[in-house]
Design a protein around this motif. Structure first.
Motif, short mmCIF file in Angstrom:
data_model
loop_
_atom_site.label_atom_id
_atom_site.label_comp_id
_atom_site.label_asym_id
_atom_site.label_seq_id
_atom_site.Cartn_x
_atom_site.Cartn_y
_atom_site.Cartn_z
N LYS A 1 -53.75 2.90 -50.96
CA LYS A 1 -55.02 3.39 -50.41
C LYS A 1 -55.62 4.45 -51.33
CE LYS A 1 -53.89 2.57 -45.61
NZ LYS A 1 -53.60 3.15 -44.32
N ASN A 2 -56.90 4.66 -51.17
CA ASN A 2 -57.61 5.66 -51.94
C ASN A 2 -57.45 7.01 -51.23
OD1 ASN A 2 -59.19 6.87 -53.84
ND2 ASN A 2 -61.12 6.10 -53.03
N ILE A 3 -56.30 7.64 -51.44
CA ILE A 3 -56.01 8.92 -50.81
C ILE A 3 -55.75 9.96 -51.90
CG2 ILE A 3 -55.09 7.97 -48.66
CD1 ILE A 3 -52.28 8.37 -49.79
N HIS A 4 -55.63 11.19 -51.51
CA HIS A 4 -55.40 12.28 -52.45
C HIS A 4 -54.10 12.04 -53.23
CE1 HIS A 4 -54.77 16.36 -53.94
NE2 HIS A 4 -56.08 16.48 -53.79
N ASP A 5 -54.10 12.40 -54.50
CA ASP A 5 -52.94 12.16 -55.35
C ASP A 5 -51.66 12.79 -54.80
OD1 ASP A 5 -54.30 10.64 -57.17
OD2 ASP A 5 -54.52 12.23 -58.67
N THR A 6 -51.77 13.96 -54.19
CA THR A 6 -50.58 14.62 -53.66
C THR A 6 -49.92 13.77 -52.58
OG1 THR A 6 -51.56 16.78 -54.12
CG2 THR A 6 -49.71 16.73 -52.57
N SER A 7 -50.72 13.20 -51.70
CA SER A 7 -50.17 12.33 -50.65
C SER A 7 -49.56 11.07 -51.24
CB SER A 7 -51.27 11.94 -49.66
OG SER A 7 -51.79 13.08 -49.04
N LYS A 8 -50.22 10.51 -52.23
CA LYS A 8 -49.72 9.31 -52.87
C LYS A 8 -48.39 9.60 -53.59
CE LYS A 8 -52.84 6.55 -54.35
NZ LYS A 8 -53.89 5.82 -55.06
N ILE A 9 -48.33 10.73 -54.28
CA ILE A 9 -47.10 11.12 -54.99
C ILE A 9 -45.96 11.32 -54.00
CG2 ILE A 9 -46.03 13.01 -56.30
CD1 ILE A 9 -48.86 13.29 -57.68
N ASN A 10 -46.23 12.01 -52.91
CA ASN A 10 -45.19 12.24 -51.89
C ASN A 10 -44.69 10.91 -51.32
OD1 ASN A 10 -45.12 15.03 -52.12
ND2 ASN A 10 -46.72 15.31 -50.60
N SER A 11 -45.60 9.99 -51.05
CA SER A 11 -45.20 8.67 -50.52
C SER A 11 -44.33 7.92 -51.53
CB SER A 11 -46.44 7.84 -50.18
OG SER A 11 -47.15 8.42 -49.13
N LEU A 12 -44.74 7.94 -52.79
CA LEU A 12 -43.96 7.25 -53.82
C LEU A 12 -42.56 7.84 -53.95
CD1 LEU A 12 -46.78 6.85 -56.48
CD2 LEU A 12 -45.56 4.97 -55.36
N LEU A 13 -42.47 9.16 -53.90
CA LEU A 13 -41.15 9.81 -54.01
C LEU A 13 -40.27 9.50 -52.79
CD1 LEU A 13 -42.15 13.24 -55.59
CD2 LEU A 13 -41.01 11.30 -56.70
N LEU A 14 -40.88 9.47 -51.61
CA LEU A 14 -40.12 9.12 -50.41
C LEU A 14 -39.62 7.68 -50.47
CD1 LEU A 14 -42.24 10.86 -47.62
CD2 LEU A 14 -39.87 11.40 -48.28
N LEU A 15 -40.47 6.79 -50.97
CA LEU A 15 -40.05 5.40 -51.13
C LEU A 15 -38.90 5.29 -52.12
CD1 LEU A 15 -43.48 3.57 -51.17
CD2 LEU A 15 -41.59 3.07 -49.62
N GLY A 16 -39.02 6.00 -53.23
CA GLY A 16 -37.94 5.99 -54.22
C GLY A 16 -36.63 6.50 -53.65
N GLU A 17 -36.72 7.56 -52.87
CA GLU A 17 -35.52 8.12 -52.25
C GLU A 17 -34.92 7.15 -51.23
OE1 GLU A 17 -34.15 12.06 -49.71
OE2 GLU A 17 -36.23 11.83 -50.30
N ALA A 18 -35.77 6.51 -50.45
CA ALA A 18 -35.29 5.61 -49.41
C ALA A 18 -34.64 4.36 -49.99
CB ALA A 18 -36.45 5.20 -48.49
#
Length: 82
Positions: free
Chosen positions: A22-39
Motif C-alpha cells: 500500500k501507499n503508506i508512510h515509509d516508517t510503517s512499511k519498514i516496520n511491517s517488512l521487519l515484522l514479516l522478516g522476524e516472523a
C-alpha cells in the motif's frame, strides 16, 4: 484451539504483507517488512531475507533523501546570506 491460533497468525502475516504494497508512510512499511522478516526467519528464511532487504533499501533511500535535502537547504541558506 491450535488451529485457530495458526489461522490468526496466517491472517496477521497476510495483513502485514498487504501493508507493504500500500501507499503508506515509509516508517510503517519498514516496520511491517521487519515484522514479516522476524516472523518468517525460521519457517522461510529466504523470504525473511527478502523482506529485511526491502526494509534496508527503504531506510537507506530515506536517509539519502534526507541528507540531500539538508545539503541543499544548507547551500541555499548560505547563498542567500551572502
Amino acid at each position: 484451539m491450535a488451529q485457530t491460533a495458526y489461522a490468526q497468525k496466517l491472517y496477521d502475516l497476510d495483513s502485514l504483507k498487504g501493508t507493504t504494497t500500500k501507499n503508506i508512510h515509509d516508517t510503517s512499511k519498514i516496520n511491517s517488512l521487519l515484522l514479516l522478516g522476524e516472523a518468517m526467519h525460521t519457517s522461510n528464511p529466504d523470504s525473511a531475507e527478502i523482506f529485511v532487504s526491502q526494509a534496508w533499501y527503504l531506510v537507506t533511500n530515506a536517509l539519502r533523501k534526507k541528507i540531500t535535502s539538508e545539503k541543499l537547504a544548507y547551500k541555499l541558506n548560505h547563498q542567500l546570506g551572502e
